[in-house]
Design an enzyme around this catalytic site. Structure first.
Site, PDB file in Angstrom:
ATOM      1  N   LYS A   1       3.985  -6.240  -2.584  1.00 15.55           N
ATOM      2  CA  LYS A   1       3.923  -7.596  -2.651  1.00 15.55           C
ATOM      3  C   LYS A   1       5.625  -8.013  -2.492  1.00 15.55           C
ATOM      4  O   LYS A   1       6.262  -6.603  -3.438  1.00 15.55           O
ATOM      5  CB  LYS A   1       3.555  -8.049  -4.255  1.00 15.55           C
ATOM      6  CG  LYS A   1       1.888  -7.216  -4.216  1.00 15.55           C
ATOM      7  CD  LYS A   1       1.875  -7.717  -5.489  1.00 15.55           C
ATOM      8  CE  LYS A   1       0.695  -7.385  -5.854  1.00 15.55           C
ATOM      9  NZ  LYS A   1       0.192  -7.621  -7.350  1.00 15.55           N
TER      10      LYS A   1
ATOM     11  N   CYS B   1     -35.227  32.889  -8.999  1.00 13.44           N
ATOM     12  CA  CYS B   1     -34.306  33.512  -9.349  1.00 13.44           C
ATOM     13  C   CYS B   1     -33.827  34.500  -8.014  1.00 13.44           C
ATOM     14  O   CYS B   1     -34.073  35.175  -7.128  1.00 13.44           O
ATOM     15  CB  CYS B   1     -33.108  34.534  -9.693  1.00 13.44           C
ATOM     16  SG  CYS B   1     -31.759  34.631  -9.810  1.00 13.44           S
TER      17      CYS B   1
ATOM     18  N   CYS C   1     -30.352  40.113 -14.454  1.00 14.28           N
ATOM     19  CA  CYS C   1     -29.726  39.589 -13.194  1.00 14.28           C
ATOM     20  C   CYS C   1     -28.257  40.178 -13.034  1.00 14.28           C
ATOM     21  O   CYS C   1     -27.266  40.112 -13.636  1.00 14.28           O
ATOM     22  CB  CYS C   1     -30.022  38.280 -13.041  1.00 14.28           C
ATOM     23  SG  CYS C   1     -29.763  37.315 -11.691  1.00 14.28           S
TER      24      CYS C   1
ATOM     25  N   ASP D   1      -8.794   1.104  -7.510  1.00 19.65           N
ATOM     26  CA  ASP D   1     -10.756   0.781  -7.255  1.00 19.65           C
ATOM     27  C   ASP D   1     -11.268   0.517  -8.532  1.00 19.65           C
ATOM     28  O   ASP D   1     -11.435   1.601  -8.818  1.00 19.65           O
ATOM     29  CB  ASP D   1     -11.513   1.618  -6.426  1.00 19.65           C
ATOM     30  CG  ASP D   1     -12.196   1.908  -6.063  1.00 19.65           C
ATOM     31  OD1 ASP D   1     -12.233   0.996  -5.042  1.00 19.65           O
ATOM     32  OD2 ASP D   1     -12.561   3.012  -4.810  1.00 19.65           O
TER      33      ASP D   1
ATOM     34  N   GLU E   1       2.689  -0.532  -6.251  1.00 17.68           N
ATOM     35  CA  GLU E   1       1.577  -1.125  -6.706  1.00 17.68           C
ATOM     36  C   GLU E   1       0.966   0.254  -6.119  1.00 17.68           C
ATOM     37  O   GLU E   1       0.397  -0.104  -5.214  1.00 17.68           O
ATOM     38  CB  GLU E   1       1.492  -2.363  -7.401  1.00 17.68           C
ATOM     39  CG  GLU E   1       2.566  -2.781  -7.666  1.00 17.68           C
ATOM     40  CD  GLU E   1       1.565  -4.259  -8.059  1.00 17.68           C
ATOM     41  OE1 GLU E   1       0.843  -4.708  -8.404  1.00 17.68           O
ATOM     42  OE2 GLU E   1       2.863  -5.191  -8.479  1.00 17.68           O
TER      43      GLU E   1
ATOM     44  N   ASP F   1     -15.260  -0.926   5.800  1.00 22.61           N
ATOM     45  CA  ASP F   1     -14.093  -1.138   6.471  1.00 22.61           C
ATOM     46  C   ASP F   1     -13.700  -1.737   7.755  1.00 22.61           C
ATOM     47  O   ASP F   1     -13.548  -2.928   8.764  1.00 22.61           O
ATOM     48  CB  ASP F   1     -12.300  -0.819   5.790  1.00 22.61           C
ATOM     49  CG  ASP F   1     -12.619  -1.271   4.419  1.00 22.61           C
ATOM     50  OD1 ASP F   1     -12.614  -1.749   3.794  1.00 22.61           O
ATOM     51  OD2 ASP F   1     -11.481   0.496   4.032  1.00 22.61           O
TER      52      ASP F   1
ATOM     53  N   CYS G   1     -32.297  38.044  -8.129  1.00 22.99           N
ATOM     54  CA  CYS G   1     -32.365  38.785  -8.547  1.00 22.99           C
ATOM     55  C   CYS G   1     -34.423  38.750  -8.788  1.00 22.99           C
ATOM     56  O   CYS G   1     -35.393  40.337  -8.830  1.00 22.99           O
ATOM     57  CB  CYS G   1     -32.477  39.586 -10.044  1.00 22.99           C
ATOM     58  SG  CYS G   1     -33.424  37.865 -11.390  1.00 22.99           S
TER      59      CYS G   1
ATOM     60  N   CYS H   1     -32.568  31.206 -14.938  1.00 23.09           N
ATOM     61  CA  CYS H   1     -32.522  32.124 -14.809  1.00 23.09           C
ATOM     62  C   CYS H   1     -32.607  33.597 -16.067  1.00 23.09           C
ATOM     63  O   CYS H   1     -31.319  33.731 -16.973  1.00 23.09           O
ATOM     64  CB  CYS H   1     -31.375  34.083 -13.935  1.00 23.09           C
ATOM     65  SG  CYS H   1     -32.360  35.270 -13.645  1.00 23.09           S
TER      66      CYS H   1
ATOM     67  N   ARG I   1     -14.721 -11.906 -10.027  1.00 25.23           N
ATOM     68  CA  ARG I   1     -13.142 -12.694  -8.761  1.00 25.23           C
ATOM     69  C   ARG I   1     -14.988 -13.480  -8.395  1.00 25.23           C
ATOM     70  O   ARG I   1     -14.355 -14.342  -8.139  1.00 25.23           O
ATOM     71  CB  ARG I   1     -12.772 -11.251  -7.805  1.00 25.23           C
ATOM     72  CG  ARG I   1     -12.370 -12.679  -7.073  1.00 25.23           C
ATOM     73  CD  ARG I   1     -11.719 -11.123  -6.016  1.00 25.23           C
ATOM     74  NE  ARG I   1     -12.109 -10.295  -5.301  1.00 25.23           N
ATOM     75  CZ  ARG I   1     -12.335  -9.718  -4.496  1.00 25.23           C
ATOM     76  NH1 ARG I   1     -10.472  -9.641  -3.950  1.00 25.23           N
ATOM     77  NH2 ARG I   1     -13.074  -9.006  -4.003  1.00 25.23           N
TER      78      ARG I   1
ATOM     79  N   SER J   1      -8.077 -12.164  -2.017  1.00 24.95           N
ATOM     80  CA  SER J   1      -8.269 -10.788  -1.700  1.00 24.95           C
ATOM     81  C   SER J   1      -6.891  -9.906  -0.699  1.00 24.95           C
ATOM     82  O   SER J   1      -6.174 -10.962  -1.092  1.00 24.95           O
ATOM     83  CB  SER J   1      -9.478 -10.452  -0.694  1.00 24.95           C
ATOM     84  OG  SER J   1     -10.152  -9.514  -0.491  1.00 24.95           O
ATOM     85  N   LEU J   2      -6.888  -9.051  -0.555  1.00 22.24           N
ATOM     86  CA  LEU J   2      -5.931  -8.872  -0.044  1.00 22.24           C
ATOM     87  C   LEU J   2      -6.188  -9.034   1.568  1.00 22.24           C
ATOM     88  O   LEU J   2      -7.713  -7.814   1.838  1.00 22.24           O
ATOM     89  CB  LEU J   2      -5.343  -7.337  -0.935  1.00 22.24           C
ATOM     90  CG  LEU J   2      -4.274  -7.477  -2.115  1.00 22.24           C
ATOM     91  CD1 LEU J   2      -4.115  -6.255  -2.836  1.00 22.24           C
ATOM     92  CD2 LEU J   2      -3.410  -8.147  -1.811  1.00 22.24           C
TER      93      LEU J   2
ATOM     94  N   LYS K   1      -4.255   0.742   2.877  1.00 17.40           N
ATOM     95  CA  LYS K   1      -5.175   1.389   2.058  1.00 17.40           C
ATOM     96  C   LYS K   1      -5.081   2.651   2.808  1.00 17.40           C
ATOM     97  O   LYS K   1      -4.638   3.400   4.099  1.00 17.40           O
ATOM     98  CB  LYS K   1      -6.840   1.397   3.330  1.00 17.40           C
ATOM     99  CG  LYS K   1      -6.983  -0.157   3.475  1.00 17.40           C
ATOM    100  CD  LYS K   1      -7.787   0.363   2.003  1.00 17.40           C
ATOM    101  CE  LYS K   1      -9.352  -1.347   1.798  1.00 17.40           C
ATOM    102  NZ  LYS K   1     -10.298  -0.421   0.893  1.00 17.40           N
TER     103      LYS K   1
ATOM    104  N   LYS L   1      -2.933   0.755  -5.788  1.00 19.66           N
ATOM    105  CA  LYS L   1      -4.292  -0.308  -5.528  1.00 19.66           C
ATOM    106  C   LYS L   1      -5.674   0.445  -6.274  1.00 19.66           C
ATOM    107  O   LYS L   1      -5.893   1.399  -5.701  1.00 19.66           O
ATOM    108  CB  LYS L   1      -4.564  -0.696  -4.590  1.00 19.66           C
ATOM    109  CG  LYS L   1      -5.693  -1.586  -4.211  1.00 19.66           C
ATOM    110  CD  LYS L   1      -6.242  -1.687  -2.766  1.00 19.66           C
ATOM    111  CE  LYS L   1      -6.694  -3.308  -2.100  1.00 19.66           C
ATOM    112  NZ  LYS L   1      -8.618  -2.335  -2.551  1.00 19.66           N
TER     113      LYS L   1
ATOM    114  N   GLU M   1      -7.509  -5.349 -13.104  1.00 24.03           N
ATOM    115  CA  GLU M   1      -8.204  -4.499 -12.516  1.00 24.03           C
ATOM    116  C   GLU M   1      -9.330  -4.055 -13.731  1.00 24.03           C
ATOM    117  O   GLU M   1      -8.114  -3.331 -14.689  1.00 24.03           O
ATOM    118  CB  GLU M   1      -7.863  -3.744 -11.965  1.00 24.03           C
ATOM    119  CG  GLU M   1      -8.691  -2.882 -10.656  1.00 24.03           C
ATOM    120  CD  GLU M   1      -9.475  -3.892  -9.829  1.00 24.03           C
ATOM    121  OE1 GLU M   1      -9.287  -5.136  -9.092  1.00 24.03           O
ATOM    122  OE2 GLU M   1     -10.026  -3.333  -8.754  1.00 24.03           O
TER     123      GLU M   1
ATOM    124  N   TYR N   1      -2.010  -7.073 -13.129  1.00 21.56           N
ATOM    125  CA  TYR N   1      -1.108  -6.777 -12.026  1.00 21.56           C
ATOM    126  C   TYR N   1      -0.344  -7.702 -11.416  1.00 21.56           C
ATOM    127  O   TYR N   1      -0.029  -8.306 -10.246  1.00 21.56           O
ATOM    128  CB  TYR N   1      -1.468  -5.774 -10.978  1.00 21.56           C
ATOM    129  CG  TYR N   1      -3.026  -6.336 -10.680  1.00 21.56           C
ATOM    130  CD1 TYR N   1      -3.404  -7.587 -10.509  1.00 21.56           C
ATOM    131  CD2 TYR N   1      -4.264  -6.102 -10.244  1.00 21.56           C
ATOM    132  CE1 TYR N   1      -4.445  -8.005  -9.592  1.00 21.56           C
ATOM    133  CE2 TYR N   1      -5.383  -5.664  -9.315  1.00 21.56           C
ATOM    134  CZ  TYR N   1      -5.414  -7.697  -9.673  1.00 21.56           C
ATOM    135  OH  TYR N   1      -6.907  -8.131  -9.102  1.00 21.56           O
TER     136      TYR N   1
END
Ligand code: IVH
Length: 678
Positions: free
Chosen positions: A292, A409, A432, A117, A113, A36, A412, A427, A136, A81-82, A316, A115, A173, A225
């Site tokens: 929106k 280990c 131990c 990922d 709404e 970004d 010990c 171990c 897309r 895109s947005l 974001k 977003k 999505e 969406y």
């Protein structure tokens, strides 16, 4: 300092490389925040030096060109895109800009709404029947992923109800719910395969598979969406976006339950803040909030730029991934002796908290991720999830040698050994001290015996001072000796000893968890306690019987049997018994008529309205038992759907009555049944 032209060229090349990795190879090499930032810097430079901006700059593009794995398909309506904003001030500026000259800002309704990922998808239906699905791609041409999408369980193949005629394009999505992502990675780890870096990657990698059978094995979901219908479609009569979301939900698409409608900028901002505060409570990962304009006529008026709508914006949220330096890789020892490698990091703030350590799971994962001390690595922390190292950013030329798993280990000095086919290292020294401590801590923990005030430090103290050497010793602790420990005192000593004594009456399932039998978690423990009712019942059960319990398979059963067969563990159980720890599951339903007292009722197949455990619990609650196999002592066999053939044959040969599942409730209520089906 480089010249603007040089900087633009460098940023363009960098972004193109990142785009290719992200969109085509599903293998991102940089955190979203860096991406970004680079796009933003490039956009600013291009604004300052328009003559240097090229027409095919990545700032003008949506996504990336499609690869050659799938057939290209052109979108009838471009998938755009947005634009992004990164704080509330920028968001308010966007709101003012959009309202200017078209509407009174305070009168605008917004739809807010999550977003998600994941990966954008267009689903096309013709006369209510699924026709094809496309990614897309570059916004105009995407990839035909129909065969793979058809394996996603929550994508309806037909639309039923209102206005399904003509061409309908549902946009949304594809994603992996956080829980499904964790499970998928757990599976990958078990299989010694590389883990997915994050849910977005896992979703993209899973959808873009050559073989739909692979996609089918991945727990993908789809969230709708956006609804796109052409001229003349009856749904053109909808006037608000929120109405189209309601229509999508009616057609049985998953839509975001958290969606909000707000009037004016103030409420709109408040709604986006809600998402920032609650993002970790959602079932999916979000990287922002989408705002929106709700009114569809106003949307038409606002229109689009070449890459994004003017009527929508993404706010974001702070990234859950950051880069930092890997200082060292160390190994910690757990209660079962498992040696887990973890990263020691240059402290970095991720998702609001400082991270200085992150798990690396096991030897194979360190090798697959190829992270080495000195590397710059991506660290990810989503919500309450333990921070993880995703991978190294880019291989620099001067790297350390690949890290080697230690042979000894660190606690010990005993031998560390990899067991069988698994990726895990242990171990093997049962004495131990690190293992002993973790065992007691686990025994006292909230999900096990829930002993208040017995955390890591206290346990370490008790062990160090020789007051205990095993979890059993907790029950013979002397309050007076405890009181003499550093930072203790009579009062705390008494309350600790009382809390320990109170745990004696915990149900068997908690004790089973607390004993720390490998692979036995809450589900298996409840199953075992419900079936066998006492620790002795578990101890004397056969491996087959144990394995037949709901939530317990052959691996857990073998582990339980091994535990019970070990002399030290038998001694432990005997001492717990002598010290008055309850080894039986309490009866929960004394008030239910004991219609099946002393009767063994075997259930085979599934009984409508009951889970497997549920049917057994119902029998037990009425005084009966529900063994896993038929013998001549069996009172009757309840025959559900898809019954086991061997149980039926056995019942038949022994003349044990068989009861149809539809009479199960009568059997519970009266202890007899109207008619036997034999
Ligand atoms: S609307 C023309 N709504 O974000 C507007 N997009 O950065 C199309 N995304 O490509 C997008 N959640 O993959 C919209 N509730 C949501 C979303 C959403 C996630 C993704 C989508 C889009 C990307 C833009």
């Amino acid at each position: 300092m480089s010249s603007p032209a040089e900087r633009i060229a460098a940023l363009t090349a960098q972004i193109a490389e990142w785009n290719e990795a992200y969109f085509v190879r599903d293998a991102p090499v940089a955190p979203d925040a860096d991406y970004d930032r680079a796009v933003r810097e490039l956009r600013e430079l291009e604004a300052l030096h328009p003559d240097l901006a090229s027409v095919d700059s990545p700032t003008q593009a949506v996504g990336s060109k499609v690869g050659d794995l799938f057939t290209p398909v052109a979108h009838q309506v471009a998938m755009l895109s947005l634009d992004n904003v990164f704080d509330v001030d920028e968001l308010l500026l966007w709101a003012q800009r959009t309202a200017k000259g078209v509407s009174d800002l305070d009168e605008i309704y917004y739809c807010i709404e999550p977003k998600i990922d994941g990966l954008a998808l267009s689903l096309v239906y013709l006369d209510g029947v699924f026709a094809y699905a496309a990614t897309r791609g570059d916004g105009r041409v995407g990839e035909d992923v129909s065969a793979n999408v058809m394996t996603i369980r929550n994508v309806p193949m037909t639309l039923e109800g209102n206005a399904t005629s003509g061409r309908i394009d549902v946009r949304g999505e594809v994603f992996l719910a956080k829980k499904d992502f964790e499970e998928l990675n757990e599976r990958q780890r078990q299989a010694g395969a590389k883990e997915f870096a994050n849910p977005r990657n896992a979703a993209a990698g899973s959808l873009r598979q050559k073989d739909p059978a692979v996609t089918r094995e991945r727990p993908l979901s789809f969230l709708a969406y956006q609804l796109v219908v052409g001229e003349g479609h009856p749904l053109q009569s909808l006037t608000q976006h929120t109405q189209s979301l309601a229509q999508l939900a009616e057609w049985k698409f998953l839509t975001a339950v958290e969606t909000k409608r707000a009037r004016g900028p103030q409420d709109m901002v408040a709604a986006t803040n809600w998402f920032e505060e609650r993002r970790h409570d959602l079932i999916y990962d979000i990287d922002g909030v989408v705002i929106k304009v709700d009114d569809l006529a106003l949307r038409d008026q606002l229109g689009f730029t070449s890459r994004a709508p003017r009527w929508a914006i993404a706010r974001k949220l702070p990234p859950e991934e950051q880069t930092t330096t890997l200082l060292a890789i160390e190994v910690s020892i757990g209660r079962t002796g498992r040696a887990t490698p973890y990263a020691v990091l240059e402290p970095v703030v991720v998702a609001g908290s400082t991270v200085s350590m992150a798990t690396l799971h096991n030897e194979d994962q360190v090798r697959l991720k190829d992270v080495r001390p000195g590397d710059v690595v991506i660290v990810r922390k989503a919500g309450d999830v333990i921070p993880e190292v995703v991978g190294a950013v880019t291989a620099t030329t001067h790297r350390h040698e690949p890290w080697q798993f230690p042979r000894e280990c660190p606690e010990c000095g005993g031998e560390l050994r990899r067991v069988g086919e698994e990726s895990d290292t242990y171990c093997v020294n049962a004495a131990c001290p690190a293992q002993q401590m973790q065992q007691v801590v686990h025994f006292a923990s909230r999900s096990a015996m829930d002993i208040e005030g017995l955390g890591e430090q206290r346990v370490a103290q008790l062990l160090q001072e020789g007051l205990i050497s095993d979890l059993v010793d907790l029950y013979s602790l002397d309050a007076e000796r405890v009181a003499h420990l550093e930072k203790m005192g009579e009062l705390s000593a008494n309350s600790l000893v009382n809390a320990i004594a109170a745990s004696k009456d915990q149900p068997l399932s908690r004790l089973l968890i607390g004993l720390g039998i490998r692979h036995v978690g809450p589900v298996a423990a409840r199953g075992l306690a419900g079936r066998f009712r006492s620790l002795n019942g578990v101890r004397y059960a056969s491996v087959e019987e144990i394995a037949s319990v709901e939530g317990v398979g052959p691996i857990i059963a073998a582990s339980v049997a091994l535990y019970m067969a070990t002399p030290e563990h038998q001694e432990r159980v005997e001492r717990l018994n002598e010290l008055g720890v309850a080894l039986e599951e309490p009866r929960m339903s004394d008030d239910l008529a004991q219609t099946l007292a002393e009767k063994a009722v075997v259930v085979t197949g599934s009984v409508p309205g009951y889970s497997r455990d549920g049917a057994e619990a119902a029998i037990v609650a009425r005084g009966g038992t529900s063994p896993g196999s038929v013998s001549k002592k069996t009172y009757c066999v309840v025959v559900g759907e898809a019954p086991g053939a061997s149980k039926l044959t056995k019942a038949e040969s022994l003349g044990v009555p068989m009861v149809a599942a539809e009479h199960f409730d009568d059997l519970l209520a009266t202890g007899v049944w109207p008619s036997a089906t034999s």
